[in-house]
Design an enzyme around this catalytic site. Structure first.
Site, PDB file in Angstrom:
ATOM      1  N   GLY A  56     -21.775   3.228   7.933  1.00 37.68           N
ATOM      2  CA  GLY A  56     -21.912   2.515   9.212  1.00 37.68           C
ATOM      3  C   GLY A  56     -20.965   2.075   9.799  1.00 37.68           C
ATOM      4  O   GLY A  56     -20.933   1.252  10.809  1.00 37.68           O
ATOM      5  N   ASN A  65       3.100  10.365   7.506  1.00 40.62           N
ATOM      6  CA  ASN A  65       4.184   9.664   6.290  1.00 40.62           C
ATOM      7  C   ASN A  65       4.843   8.700   6.903  1.00 40.62           C
ATOM      8  O   ASN A  65       5.699   8.820   7.804  1.00 40.62           O
ATOM      9  CB  ASN A  65       5.259  10.849   6.058  1.00 40.62           C
ATOM     10  CG  ASN A  65       6.415  10.336   5.098  1.00 40.62           C
ATOM     11  OD1 ASN A  65       6.176   9.201   4.520  1.00 40.62           O
ATOM     12  ND2 ASN A  65       7.280  11.320   4.824  1.00 40.62           N
ATOM     13  N   TYR A 157      11.431  -0.675  -6.801  1.00 35.42           N
ATOM     14  CA  TYR A 157      10.135  -1.354  -6.359  1.00 35.42           C
ATOM     15  C   TYR A 157      10.254  -2.981  -6.020  1.00 35.42           C
ATOM     16  O   TYR A 157       9.691  -3.369  -5.065  1.00 35.42           O
ATOM     17  CB  TYR A 157       9.127  -1.024  -7.266  1.00 35.42           C
ATOM     18  CG  TYR A 157       7.546  -1.418  -7.046  1.00 35.42           C
ATOM     19  CD1 TYR A 157       7.022  -0.643  -6.060  1.00 35.42           C
ATOM     20  CD2 TYR A 157       6.948  -2.524  -7.611  1.00 35.42           C
ATOM     21  CE1 TYR A 157       5.489  -0.679  -5.839  1.00 35.42           C
ATOM     22  CE2 TYR A 157       5.905  -2.756  -7.241  1.00 35.42           C
ATOM     23  CZ  TYR A 157       4.786  -2.057  -6.230  1.00 35.42           C
ATOM     24  OH  TYR A 157       3.831  -2.370  -5.994  1.00 35.42           O
ATOM     25  N   LYS A 161       9.791  -4.616  -2.298  1.00 36.32           N
ATOM     26  CA  LYS A 161       8.804  -5.745  -2.155  1.00 36.32           C
ATOM     27  C   LYS A 161       9.351  -6.971  -1.811  1.00 36.32           C
ATOM     28  O   LYS A 161       8.714  -7.698  -0.830  1.00 36.32           O
ATOM     29  CB  LYS A 161       7.963  -5.710  -3.324  1.00 36.32           C
ATOM     30  CG  LYS A 161       7.154  -4.410  -3.635  1.00 36.32           C
ATOM     31  CD  LYS A 161       6.308  -4.105  -2.506  1.00 36.32           C
ATOM     32  CE  LYS A 161       5.232  -2.935  -3.007  1.00 36.32           C
ATOM     33  NZ  LYS A 161       4.353  -2.458  -1.590  1.00 36.32           N
TER      34      LYS A 161
HETATM   35  P1  NAI Z   1      -2.257   4.000  -4.676  1.00 29.59           P
HETATM   36  O1  NAI Z   1      -1.222   4.935  -5.101  1.00 29.59           O
HETATM   37  O2  NAI Z   1      -3.675   4.107  -5.394  1.00 29.59           O
HETATM   38  O3  NAI Z   1      -2.228   4.356  -3.189  1.00 29.59           O
HETATM   39  C1  NAI Z   1      -1.413   4.255  -2.266  1.00 29.59           C
HETATM   40  C2  NAI Z   1      -1.747   4.848  -1.162  1.00 29.59           C
HETATM   41  O4  NAI Z   1      -0.521   4.832  -0.201  1.00 29.59           O
HETATM   42  C3  NAI Z   1      -2.351   5.989  -0.974  1.00 29.59           C
HETATM   43  O5  NAI Z   1      -3.716   6.077  -0.008  1.00 29.59           O
HETATM   44  C4  NAI Z   1      -1.195   6.943  -0.570  1.00 29.59           C
HETATM   45  O6  NAI Z   1      -1.537   8.300   0.104  1.00 29.59           O
HETATM   46  C5  NAI Z   1      -0.548   6.138   0.379  1.00 29.59           C
HETATM   47  N1  NAI Z   1       0.909   6.561   0.616  1.00 29.59           N
HETATM   48  C6  NAI Z   1       2.026   6.613  -0.294  1.00 29.59           C
HETATM   49  N2  NAI Z   1       3.109   6.970   0.367  1.00 29.59           N
HETATM   50  C7  NAI Z   1       2.791   7.399   1.534  1.00 29.59           C
HETATM   51  C8  NAI Z   1       3.582   7.409   2.637  1.00 29.59           C
HETATM   52  N3  NAI Z   1       4.806   7.910   2.564  1.00 29.59           N
HETATM   53  N4  NAI Z   1       2.897   7.418   3.976  1.00 29.59           N
HETATM   54  C9  NAI Z   1       1.544   7.124   4.109  1.00 29.59           C
HETATM   55  N5  NAI Z   1       0.938   6.903   2.959  1.00 29.59           N
HETATM   56  C10 NAI Z   1       1.500   6.847   1.781  1.00 29.59           C
HETATM   57  O7  NAI Z   1      -1.802   2.548  -4.974  1.00 29.59           O
HETATM   58  P2  NAI Z   1      -2.476   1.156  -4.878  1.00 29.59           P
HETATM   59  O8  NAI Z   1      -2.302   0.489  -6.280  1.00 29.59           O
HETATM   60  O9  NAI Z   1      -3.659   1.226  -4.076  1.00 29.59           O
HETATM   61  O10 NAI Z   1      -1.389   0.160  -4.135  1.00 29.59           O
HETATM   62  C11 NAI Z   1      -1.375  -0.169  -2.619  1.00 29.59           C
HETATM   63  C12 NAI Z   1      -0.342  -1.100  -2.351  1.00 29.59           C
HETATM   64  O11 NAI Z   1      -0.527  -2.156  -3.212  1.00 29.59           O
HETATM   65  C13 NAI Z   1       1.090  -0.374  -2.555  1.00 29.59           C
HETATM   66  O12 NAI Z   1       1.852  -0.910  -1.582  1.00 29.59           O
HETATM   67  C14 NAI Z   1       1.359  -1.089  -3.936  1.00 29.59           C
HETATM   68  O13 NAI Z   1       2.638  -1.100  -4.071  1.00 29.59           O
HETATM   69  C15 NAI Z   1       0.946  -2.721  -3.926  1.00 29.59           C
HETATM   70  N6  NAI Z   1       0.574  -3.014  -5.156  1.00 29.59           N
HETATM   71  C16 NAI Z   1      -0.310  -2.513  -6.084  1.00 29.59           C
HETATM   72  C17 NAI Z   1      -0.507  -3.237  -7.314  1.00 29.59           C
HETATM   73  C18 NAI Z   1      -1.626  -2.601  -8.139  1.00 29.59           C
HETATM   74  O14 NAI Z   1      -1.657  -3.364  -9.196  1.00 29.59           O
HETATM   75  N7  NAI Z   1      -2.081  -1.414  -8.078  1.00 29.59           N
HETATM   76  C19 NAI Z   1       0.073  -4.511  -7.738  1.00 29.59           C
HETATM   77  C20 NAI Z   1       1.068  -5.000  -6.534  1.00 29.59           C
HETATM   78  C21 NAI Z   1       1.057  -4.396  -5.447  1.00 29.59           C
END
Ligand code: NAI
Length: 249
Positions: A56, A65, A157, A161
């Site tokens: 919905g 990118n 990384y 950040k």
């Molecule tokens: P994930 O790897 O599951 O998802 C990352 C997303 O970013 C995906 O949809 C991917 O397609 C997209 N992506 C990557 N490179 C890209 C680009 N060049 N252009 C457009 N989209 C792009 O990662 P997650 O775990 O969901 O992380 C999301 C955010 O949270 C990231 O910034 C990560 O650094 C941050 N984060 C995650 C943590 C964790 O424990 N999972 C902890 C702290 C921060």
């Protein structure tokens, strides 16, 4: 889920294909916002957006990118033509290329800085004019506890950040007079594809250091995003909110 009414607001979420970004896009759509979902994988992004619409929500997919400045500018043009204005931006796209600092290659360094830090800048710059025009905006950057306290094997990384945190604090000052807030969220350990690749023994070790006794889920971050996106958080800007089950402080 936190109850927030975002009816009439338009949002952009980067990295909305999966994990935290998908959780955030779903939450914003549930709250009534129309969501432009940016990702790099056509098939997966389409499936994610179809899921939101089937529930919905109002969402549309855009392949881009975020590390490519020209592609971001083009995609922003298309999104603004489709949506008219953008009110909420969630810079979530991020990658890791973990390695001990002395072994990090130029490519591993640049890839992470280009997506996590430069991508956040390119996308924010592309949408800020729309927010300035309507004198209302919410910018929410997904940083990490690694950017606050560092983490072995994540020099690239952590630097990216920490850069996002400094960027957020600065733009909060530059944009406040236009009623635009900018805040960052530092997730702790969240269960997503990004962390699924880690060694189970390492994951258990991390879990033992989380006072809440559990690993986070994307909804934990989405709830914090809803707060910052809400019209009710209008006096909250330049803040860095840690969402980590009590892990680092
Ligand atoms: P994930 O790897 O599951 O998802 C990352 C997303 O970013 C995906 O949809 C991917 O397609 C997209 N992506 C990557 N490179 C890209 C680009 N060049 N252009 C457009 N989209 C792009 O990662 P997650 O775990 O969901 O992380 C999301 C955010 O949270 C990231 O910034 C990560 O650094 C941050 N984060 C995650 C943590 C964790 O424990 N999972 C902890 C702290 C921060």
């Amino acid at each position: 889920m936190i109850q927030v009414d975002l009816t009439g607001k338009n949002a952009v979420v980067t990295g909305a294909t999966r994990g935290i970004g998908l959780g955030v896009a779903k939450a914003l759509a549930k709250a009534g916002a129309a969501v432009a979902c940016i990702g790099t994988n056509q098939e997966k992004l389409t499936a994610s957006v179809e899921g939101i619409v089937a529930d919905g929500g109002n969402a549309k997919a855009y392949i881009c990118n975020v590390a490519d400045s020209a592609a971001v500018a083009e995609t922003a043009k298309t999104i603004l033509a489709d949506f008219g204005k953008i009110d909420i931006l969630v810079n979530n796209a991020g990658i890791t290329r973990d390695m001990l600092m002395r072994r990090i290659t130029d490519e591993q360094w640049n890839d992470v800085i280009n997506v996590n830090l430069s991508g956040t800048f390119y996308v924010t710059r592309a949408f800020v004019e729309s927010m300035r025009k309507s004198k209302w905006g919410r910018i929410i950057n997904i940083a990490s506890i690694s950017g606050l306290i560092g983490n072995k094997g994540q020099a690239n990384y952590s630097a990216s950040k920490a850069g996002v945190i400094g960027f957020t604090r600065t733009i909060s000052k530059e944009l406040a007079n236009r009623n635009i807030t900018a805040n960052a969220i530092c997730p702790g350990f969240i269960d997503t594809d990004m962390t699924a690749v880690l060694d189970p023994i390492y994951i258990q070790g991390l879990k033992d250091h989380i006072p809440m006794g559990r690993i986070g889920v994307p909804e934990d971050i989405a709830n914090a995003v809803l707060f910052f996106a809400s019209p009710d958080s209008s006096f909250v800007t330049g803040q860095i909110l840690t969402v980590d089950g009590g892990m680092i402080y």
